[in-house]
Design a protein around this motif. Structure first.
Motif, short mmCIF file in Angstrom:
data_model
loop_
_atom_site.label_atom_id
_atom_site.label_comp_id
_atom_site.label_asym_id
_atom_site.label_seq_id
_atom_site.Cartn_x
_atom_site.Cartn_y
_atom_site.Cartn_z
N HIS A 54 0.82 -1.21 0.00
CA HIS A 54 0.00 0.00 0.00
C HIS A 54 0.86 1.27 0.00
CE1 HIS A 54 -3.43 -2.51 2.00
NE2 HIS A 54 -3.24 -2.80 0.71
N ALA A 55 2.05 1.19 0.60
CA ALA A 55 2.95 2.35 0.60
C ALA A 55 3.42 2.69 -0.81
CB ALA A 55 4.16 2.07 1.49
N PHE A 56 3.35 1.70 -1.71
CA PHE A 56 3.72 1.92 -3.11
C PHE A 56 2.48 2.18 -3.99
CE2 PHE A 56 7.39 -0.12 -1.37
CZ PHE A 56 8.46 0.29 -2.14
N GLY A 57 1.32 2.24 -3.36
CA GLY A 57 0.09 2.41 -4.12
C GLY A 57 -0.34 1.16 -4.84
N VAL A 58 0.14 0.00 -4.38
CA VAL A 58 -0.12 -1.29 -5.04
C VAL A 58 -1.02 -2.13 -4.14
CG1 VAL A 58 0.96 -3.45 -5.79
CG2 VAL A 58 2.05 -1.26 -6.31
N GLY A 59 -1.93 -2.89 -4.76
CA GLY A 59 -2.75 -3.84 -4.01
C GLY A 59 -3.69 -3.20 -3.02
N ARG A 60 -4.18 -2.00 -3.34
CA ARG A 60 -5.04 -1.28 -2.38
C ARG A 60 -6.37 -1.99 -2.12
NH1 ARG A 60 -3.78 4.27 -1.98
NH2 ARG A 60 -1.55 4.42 -1.51
N ASN A 61 -6.77 -2.87 -3.01
CA ASN A 61 -8.05 -3.56 -2.84
C ASN A 61 -7.92 -4.84 -2.02
OD1 ASN A 61 -10.86 -3.39 -3.44
ND2 ASN A 61 -10.63 -5.21 -4.74
N TYR A 62 -6.73 -5.06 -1.44
CA TYR A 62 -6.51 -6.28 -0.66
C TYR A 62 -6.09 -5.92 0.75
CZ TYR A 62 -6.39 -8.45 -5.28
OH TYR A 62 -6.70 -8.86 -6.54
N ARG A 63 -6.55 -6.72 1.70
CA ARG A 63 -6.12 -6.60 3.09
C ARG A 63 -5.85 -8.00 3.62
NH1 ARG A 63 -6.43 -2.13 1.62
NH2 ARG A 63 -7.06 -0.23 2.72
N LEU A 64 -4.97 -8.05 4.60
CA LEU A 64 -4.64 -9.33 5.20
C LEU A 64 -5.54 -9.64 6.39
CD1 LEU A 64 -1.36 -11.05 5.44
CD2 LEU A 64 -2.54 -10.71 7.63
N VAL A 65 -5.97 -10.88 6.48
CA VAL A 65 -6.70 -11.38 7.65
C VAL A 65 -5.91 -12.57 8.19
CG1 VAL A 65 -8.78 -12.52 8.47
CG2 VAL A 65 -8.97 -10.60 6.91
N PRO A 66 -5.43 -12.50 9.43
CA PRO A 66 -4.61 -13.59 9.98
C PRO A 66 -5.46 -14.72 10.55
CG PRO A 66 -4.70 -11.78 11.54
CD PRO A 66 -5.51 -11.35 10.35
N PHE A 67 -4.97 -15.95 10.36
CA PHE A 67 -5.58 -17.14 10.95
C PHE A 67 -4.53 -17.86 11.77
CE2 PHE A 67 -8.29 -16.17 7.43
CZ PHE A 67 -9.56 -16.58 7.81
N LYS A 68 -4.92 -18.26 12.99
CA LYS A 68 -3.97 -18.89 13.90
C LYS A 68 -4.00 -20.41 13.79
CE LYS A 68 -4.01 -17.14 17.93
NZ LYS A 68 -4.37 -16.80 19.33
N GLY A 69 -2.81 -20.99 13.65
CA GLY A 69 -2.69 -22.43 13.64
C GLY A 69 -2.06 -22.90 14.94
N GLU A 91 0.71 -11.34 14.45
CA GLU A 91 1.64 -12.19 15.18
C GLU A 91 1.01 -12.65 16.49
OE1 GLU A 91 5.28 -9.90 15.39
OE2 GLU A 91 5.15 -9.45 13.24
N ASN A 92 -0.29 -12.94 16.44
CA ASN A 92 -1.08 -13.31 17.61
C ASN A 92 -0.94 -14.81 17.89
OD1 ASN A 92 -4.68 -13.51 18.22
ND2 ASN A 92 -3.02 -13.40 19.72
N TYR A 93 0.26 -15.23 18.32
CA TYR A 93 0.53 -16.65 18.50
C TYR A 93 -0.08 -17.22 19.78
CZ TYR A 93 3.91 -15.70 14.82
OH TYR A 93 4.51 -15.31 13.64
N GLY A 94 -0.21 -16.39 20.81
CA GLY A 94 -0.83 -16.85 22.05
C GLY A 94 -2.26 -16.34 22.15
N ILE A 95 -2.82 -16.39 23.35
CA ILE A 95 -4.17 -15.88 23.54
C ILE A 95 -4.20 -14.36 23.31
CG2 ILE A 95 -6.07 -15.60 25.16
CD1 ILE A 95 -5.72 -18.44 24.25
N LEU A 96 -3.29 -13.66 24.00
CA LEU A 96 -3.21 -12.20 23.85
C LEU A 96 -1.90 -11.75 23.21
CD1 LEU A 96 -4.73 -11.08 27.27
CD2 LEU A 96 -5.86 -11.14 25.04
N ALA A 101 2.97 -22.89 17.36
CA ALA A 101 1.84 -22.13 16.81
C ALA A 101 2.34 -21.30 15.64
CB ALA A 101 1.21 -21.23 17.86
N GLY A 102 1.45 -21.01 14.72
CA GLY A 102 1.80 -20.20 13.57
C GLY A 102 0.64 -19.32 13.15
N ILE A 103 0.93 -18.38 12.25
CA ILE A 103 -0.10 -17.52 11.68
C ILE A 103 -0.10 -17.69 10.17
CG2 ILE A 103 -0.77 -15.13 11.20
CD1 ILE A 103 -1.48 -15.86 14.01
N ARG A 104 -1.27 -17.93 9.61
CA ARG A 104 -1.41 -17.97 8.16
C ARG A 104 -1.84 -16.58 7.70
NH1 ARG A 104 -3.08 -22.12 4.45
NH2 ARG A 104 -3.94 -21.23 2.53
#
Length: 406
Positions: free
Chosen positions: A208-223, A276-281, A343-346
Motif C-alpha cells: 500500500h505504501a507503493f500504491g499497489v494492491g489497495r483492494n486487498y487486506r490481510l486477515v490472519p488465521f492462527k494455527g 503475530e497473535n501466537y498466544g491468547i493475547l 503455533a503459527g499464523i497464516r
C-alpha cells in the motif's frame, strides 16, 4: 543512507530463495531487510515442514504450477546440503461417505497437475498407515515429504552470506516510502534500484505504501498444534490428512511425523486478532479493532468464512480439537494428545471488493517494485521454483528489471 541495487523486504523463505535466484543470475548488490533480529521468525520458521505435492490446487494456478517442481527442487536442496528430510508420503482419508466426491475431485486435480497419486481401499490404507481410518477409499500421495524449515533457512542464509553479494539488515521494520526508490526503516533510510516486497504477514502494508494492491487486506488465521505421544505415535508413519473443504484454503487438523520423529496434530485455522497473535493475547496490538471489523464483514458476507469462524475457535478447547483429530484414526485416547507451544499464523489475503479469500499466490508490480502477496501454503514447498518464475517474468537481466508483469 544505505544503498543497494535490489532491496528485498522480508527474510523468510520467499525473500531468501528469491535472493538466491538473483545471485545465480548475476545480481551482486542485494540487501535483505527484516524487522526481526534473525531470519524466518514467522510463517517460514513456524510451519509444519511438509513438502506438498500439488494435490489441492486448481490446475493452472500459480500454486499448482510451482508446487510439484518446487517439491523436487527442495528435496534436491536438502540432499545436496545434508539437511534433514523424510520422504514418508501422505494419505488423505474420508470421514464420511459424503466426502467421497471431494476425494475424487482431489484425485482429478492432482492428476491434472501432474502429481503421483493413487486411490486405495481400506486394506491398502492399513498397510501404509496402520492407525488411519477411512470410509471406502483414501488417496495415497507418495511424493509428500517433511523437512526441517529452520535448517533450510539457515543453509540459505549461509549460502547468501558466503556469496559476498547479499547483505542483511535486521531490526529494520519498513515504515514508509519517503520518495522514489527510497524506503524508510527503523534502521534508517535505504535507497534502491529495485524493491521486492516479500514481507509475508505485512505484505499488504508494504504494498500500500507503493500504491499497489489497495483492494486487498490481510486477515490472519492462527494455527495451533498438539503432539501425539505414547505407543500410538509409533503407528503414524507419514502424514494423515482429512479431505478438506476445497472452497477454503485450509487443509484441516492432521497428523504429521516430522523429520525429528515428533508427531504433531494440527494446525487449526482460527481467526486471529493480530498478525503475530501466537498466544491468547500475545501479538494483539492496535490493529486488532480493524482486523475484527474485517472479520465481521467477512462473517456477514462470506458463508465459507462464516463456517470457519463458527467452527475453528472451538478448537482452542481440548475436547473439540481432540474430536476433530479422532475422526481420522481408528483409535485415540485423550491421554495420547499433549500440549505444545508450537503455533503459527497464516497470513491470508482478502479481496475487499468480492469479500473472498484469495486462493492463489498474487504478484503485482510497478516500475520500481515487485510485490509478492498472499504467499500462503504451499509457499515453502514452491519457493525455489517460484523464485525462478518471478525472476523469469520480472528480473530477467542483471541490473535491469524487466518491465512486464505476470
Amino acid at each position: 543512507m544505505r544503498t543497494a541495487g535490489i532491496v528485498i523486504c522480508g527474510a523468510g523463505i520467499v525473500g531468501l530463495t528469491l535472493a538466491r535466484e538473483l545471485v545465480r543470475r548475476g545480481h551482486s548488490d542485494i540487501l535483505i531487510l527484516d524487522k526481526e533480529p534473525d531470519i524466518g521468525r514467522h510463517a517460514s520458521g513456524r510451519n509444519s515442514g511438509v513438502l506438498h505435492s500439488g494435490v489441492y490446487y486448481s490446475p493452472g494456478s500459480l500454486r499448482a504450477k510451482s508446487c510439484l517442481e518446487g517439491n523436487r527442487l527442495m528435496r534436491e536442496y536438502c540432499r545436496e546440503h545434508g539437511l534433514p528430510i523424510k520422504e514418508n508420503g501422505k494419505v488423505i482419508v474420508t470421514r464420511t461417505e459424503a466426502e467421497l466426491p471431494a476425494l475424487l475431485e482431489l484425485h482429478r486435480r492432482a492428476t491434472e497437475n501432474g502429481a503421483l497419486v493413487e486411490l486405495i481401499d481400506e486394506r491398502a490404507l492399513a498397510e501404509i498407515e496402520p492407525l488411519a481410518r477411512t470410509v471406502g477409499q483414501a488417496l495415497r500421495v507418495p511424493q509428500t515429504a517433511v523437512v526441517d524449515p529452520k535448517a533450510i533457512l539457515a543453509q540459505l542464509r549461509r549460502e547468501l552470506t558466503d556469496s559476498g553479494k547479499v547483505q542483511f539488515l535486521f531490526m529494520a521494520r519498513f515504515t514508509g516510502r519517503p520518495g522514489p526508490r527510497q524506503a524508510e526503516t527503523t534502521a534508517g533510510r535505504v535507497s534502491y534500484g529495485f524493491f521486492i516486497n516479500a514481507a509475508g504477514a505485512h505484505c499488504d502494508r508494504v504494498a500500500h505504501a507503493f500504491g499497489v494492491g489497495r483492494n486487498y487486506r490481510l486477515v490472519p488465521f492462527k494455527g495451533i498444534y498438539r503432539k501425539l505421544s505414547g505407543p500410538r505415535a509409533d503407528l503414524v508413519h507419514g502424514s494423515i490428512y482429512p479431505v478438506p473443504d476445497i472452497r477454503n484454503p485450509f487443509l484441516g487438523v492432521h497428523f504429521t511425523r516430522g523429520v525429528h520423529d515428533d508427531v504433531y496434530l494440527g494446525p487449526t485455522a482460527i481467526p486471529a486478532f493480530g498478525r503475530e497473535n501466537y498466544g491468547i493475547l500475545t501479538g494483539v496490538d492496535g490493529e486488532a479493532p480493524s482486523i475484527l471489523w474485517r472479520d465481521t464483514v467477512l462473517f456477514a458476507k462470506n458463508p465459507k468464512f462464516r463456517a470457519v469462524a463458527l467452527e475453528e475457535p472451538r478448537k482452542y478447547f481440548f475436547r473439540h480439537f481432540f474430536n476433530d483429530a479422532r475422526k481420522l484414526v481408528k483409535e485415540l485416547d485423550p491421554a495420547d494428545v499433549v500440549p505444545t507451544h508450537k503455533a503459527g499464523i497464516r497470513p491470508q489475503l482478502v479481496d475487499l471488493g468480492t469479500h473472498e479469500l484469495v486462493m492463489d499466490f498474487l504478484v503485482e508490480r510497478d516500475r520500481e517494485s515487485l510485490h509478492v502477496l498472499n504467499a500462503i501454503s504451499p509457499a515453502f514447498t514452491s519457493s525455489l521454483f517460484f523464485a525462478r518464475m518471478l525472476a523469469d517474468e520480472h528480473l530477467e537481466r542483471p541490473g535491469e528489471p524487466a518491465a512486464k508483469g505476470l
